[in-house]
Design a protein around this motif. Structure first.
Motif, PDB file in Angstrom:
ATOM      1  N   ALA A 243     -23.671  24.575 -69.480  1.00 32.20           N
ATOM      2  CA  ALA A 243     -22.495  23.709 -69.387  1.00 32.20           C
ATOM      3  C   ALA A 243     -21.730  23.914 -68.085  1.00 32.20           C
ATOM      4  O   ALA A 243     -20.631  23.371 -67.911  1.00 32.20           O
ATOM      5  CB  ALA A 243     -21.568  23.964 -70.575  1.00 32.20           C
ATOM      6  N   GLY A 244     -22.296  24.714 -67.173  1.00 30.16           N
ATOM      7  CA  GLY A 244     -21.675  24.892 -65.866  1.00 30.16           C
ATOM      8  C   GLY A 244     -20.765  26.086 -65.736  1.00 30.16           C
ATOM      9  O   GLY A 244     -20.020  26.190 -64.750  1.00 30.16           O
ATOM     10  N   VAL A 245     -20.809  27.002 -66.694  1.00 32.57           N
ATOM     11  CA  VAL A 245     -19.976  28.198 -66.636  1.00 32.57           C
ATOM     12  C   VAL A 245     -20.714  29.293 -65.869  1.00 32.57           C
ATOM     13  O   VAL A 245     -21.914  29.499 -66.056  1.00 32.57           O
ATOM     14  CB  VAL A 245     -19.648  28.711 -68.060  1.00 32.57           C
ATOM     15  N   GLU A 246     -20.012  29.996 -64.982  1.00 29.36           N
ATOM     16  CA  GLU A 246     -20.585  31.168 -64.323  1.00 29.36           C
ATOM     17  C   GLU A 246     -20.738  32.274 -65.361  1.00 29.36           C
ATOM     18  O   GLU A 246     -19.789  32.577 -66.094  1.00 29.36           O
ATOM     19  CB  GLU A 246     -19.690  31.646 -63.188  1.00 29.36           C
ATOM     20  N   VAL A 247     -21.922  32.887 -65.418  1.00 28.36           N
ATOM     21  CA  VAL A 247     -22.210  33.892 -66.447  1.00 28.36           C
ATOM     22  C   VAL A 247     -22.788  35.151 -65.811  1.00 28.36           C
ATOM     23  O   VAL A 247     -23.649  35.069 -64.924  1.00 28.36           O
ATOM     24  CB  VAL A 247     -23.201  33.342 -67.498  1.00 28.36           C
ATOM     25  N   LEU A 248     -22.317  36.312 -66.251  1.00 30.85           N
ATOM     26  CA  LEU A 248     -22.899  37.602 -65.882  1.00 30.85           C
ATOM     27  C   LEU A 248     -23.303  38.304 -67.173  1.00 30.85           C
ATOM     28  O   LEU A 248     -22.475  38.466 -68.078  1.00 30.85           O
ATOM     29  CB  LEU A 248     -21.894  38.443 -65.102  1.00 30.85           C
ATOM     30  N   LEU A 249     -24.575  38.702 -67.262  1.00 34.44           N
ATOM     31  CA  LEU A 249     -25.068  39.417 -68.433  1.00 34.44           C
ATOM     32  C   LEU A 249     -25.145  40.913 -68.161  1.00 34.44           C
ATOM     33  O   LEU A 249     -25.560  41.333 -67.075  1.00 34.44           O
ATOM     34  CB  LEU A 249     -26.455  38.913 -68.830  1.00 34.44           C
ATOM     35  N   TYR A 250     -24.763  41.713 -69.158  1.00 35.00           N
ATOM     36  CA  TYR A 250     -24.935  43.163 -69.074  1.00 35.00           C
ATOM     37  C   TYR A 250     -25.742  43.625 -70.286  1.00 35.00           C
ATOM     38  O   TYR A 250     -25.756  42.975 -71.331  1.00 35.00           O
ATOM     39  CB  TYR A 250     -23.583  43.880 -69.014  1.00 35.00           C
TER      40      TYR A 250
END
Length: 471
Positions: A243-250
């Motif tokens: 949906a266009g959200v910046e995401v960082l996974l940990y």
């Protein structure tokens, strides 16, 4: 959350005199503390005396015990939580006087205006992750404001109005009110079915977290930080990214942007390394045990990383983190038995804390779990899951249900869980008498054992009583 209490967020200057109904609660007292720091006149009431009430009086609040319309005084705004029923005499009087009535989360959102907000959400681990993030940022010298649903062990504070432009807040999803926030960074530790008394279904819980991500997207530079090890959080993050959200996974997976590696344990807590962008940037030795706390620390590091803070300073802050009260908190030791207290009140949380207890157990020692179910609705929704989680202990004592905001359900007691625990009958017990519980637990315990008092109710008072009975 009452729909009429979820209106537009107003600036602190517009609130006038503020009255809190239930001011002694962890979340409410923290917000009141920050308002007092900003020069806002605060009053409040609660059902009983508490340390929080005394602290707020010392800071200038007028705190009354008991609920009476007269306690409203000259209030312009009344703050409530979802635990306050519509028939509360103060709330009824506020409505009849047409005072502004806002939810606790709306009050917190008001205080976050003009700051870079870090909102930490998730079914489990919010308080610890918010606390770790706060301490790590403080160690970097940026003096954030913070509001936590628990008390930092080192400072004894659950909130503070810092001088920096960052505000770290625990974002409670229990009643959907976390959708009032517009954070620069939105952390999602995990997503599971809970608070079904509000949401009605697991699907509705997921939809709320989807909406939370869109709130982050609407903030300039907004980023969602999500746990890649948790299927629910990862699914929400993937939809957010689409949906266009910046995401960082940990997490521990190869696909994570911030990766936990070489997870182990020491005599004090979890140990691990962190890899960012393919580079191992440092090692961490926490003072808290358990793989879940390593992930919480990785989430806190990710926030510091997004804020551009020096990695070595963030890691050093995490190593110094001394814990949060009621989160695997050591209450003392007597006759060779250590007693810990933990707020876990969902099956996943109970599982995590019992696994963590194994990591600090002396050779030959046993884990004795004293569990107080929280809410009739949660007990009925997760009976089998609670029983399965408690089966990880060596001995289990289940207390009766802490009703909190709910009315009793006829025929439903802690026995519905105790009877299903997969342990021999002489190692699983239902104890309907709170007064007798400490003596029973002390009678079970042997040198080398660990006793855990677990639950979101008043089970926390049992720890000192168990120690007294042991002594």
């Amino acid at each position: 959350m009452n729909a009429q209490d979820a209106g537009a967020i107003v600036s602190p200057a517009e609130l006038g005199r503020v009255h809190f109904i239930g001011i002694g609660g962890a979340g409410m007292s923290g917000i009141a503390r920050i308002m007092l720091s900003r020069g806002i006149a605060v009053s409040g009431s609660d059902a009983k005396e508490s340390v929080a009430a005394d602290v707020l009086r010392g800071l200038g609040a007028q705190v009354s015990i008991g609920h009476d319309p007269a306690h409203l005084g000259e209030a312009d705004t009344v703050v409530v939580s979802s635990a306050i029923r519509e028939d509360n005499p103060e709330l009824a009087a506020a409505r009849s006087r047409n005072l502004r009535v806002i939810h606790r989360s709306a009050a917190l959102a008001s205080l976050m205006l003009g700051r870079r907000a870090i909102a930490i959400a998730g079914t489990h681990g919010k308080t610890t992750t918010t606390s770790m993030t706060t301490v790590a940022l403080q160690h970097c010298g940026i003096d954030p404001s913070f509001a936590i649903g628990g008390v930092l062990s080192a400072s004894g504070a659950n909130a503070q109005d810092g001088t920096g432009d960052v505000f770290v807040a625990e974002a409670d999803e229990s009643d959907g009110s976390f959708l009032l926030y517009t954070p620069t960074v939105g952390v999602i530790t995990n997503v599971e079915a809970d608070h079904l008394d509000h949401y009605g279904s697991a699907e509705a819980v997921v939809q709320a977290f989807d909406a939370f991500c869109l709130r982050v997207r609407d903030t300039t530079g907004g980023t969602v930080v999500a746990c890649g090890d948790d299927p629910g959080a990862r699914d929400v993050a993937e939809r957010a990214r689409a949906a266009g959200v910046e995401v960082l996974l940990y997490g521990t997976g190869e696909y994570c942007d911030v990766r936990v590696v070489d997870l182990g344990s020491s005599s004090t807590g979890a140990t691990f390394g962190l890899v960012v962008g393919g580079l191992r940037i440092g090692e961490v030795e926490l003072q808290q045990p358990g793989a879940h706390n390593a992930l919480n620390a990785a989430a806190a590091f990710s926030v510091g990383h997004l804020l551009g803070l020096p990695s070595e300073r963030v890691l050093a802050g995490l190593a110094l983190f001394g814990g949060t009260r009621r989160r695997f908190e050591l209450r003392g030791e007597a006759r060779g038995v250590r007693v810990y207290d933990d707020y876990a009140h969902h099956p996943t949380e109970v599982t995590a804390v019992l696994k963590a207890a194994r990591g600090v157990l002396a050779p030959g020692g046993r884990v004795i779990a004293v569990f107080q179910p929280h809410l009739y609705s949660r007990t009925l929704a997760f009976t089998e899951e609670f029983a399965r989680a408690l089966s990880l202990a060596d001995h289990v004592v289940v207390l009766d249900i802490y009703a909190a905001r709910e009315d009793p359900v006829p025929g439903v007691t802690g026995a519905v869980i105790a009877d299903r625990v997969d342990l021999p009958e002489d190692r699983r017990h239902f104890q309907p008498s709170f007064l007798d519980a400490a003596g029973q637990v002390a009678g079970l315990a042997q040198p080398g054992d660990v006793v855990l008092t677990i639950g979101a109710g008043d089970v926390t008072v049992l720890g000192p009583e168990v120690l007294k009975a042991l002594g």
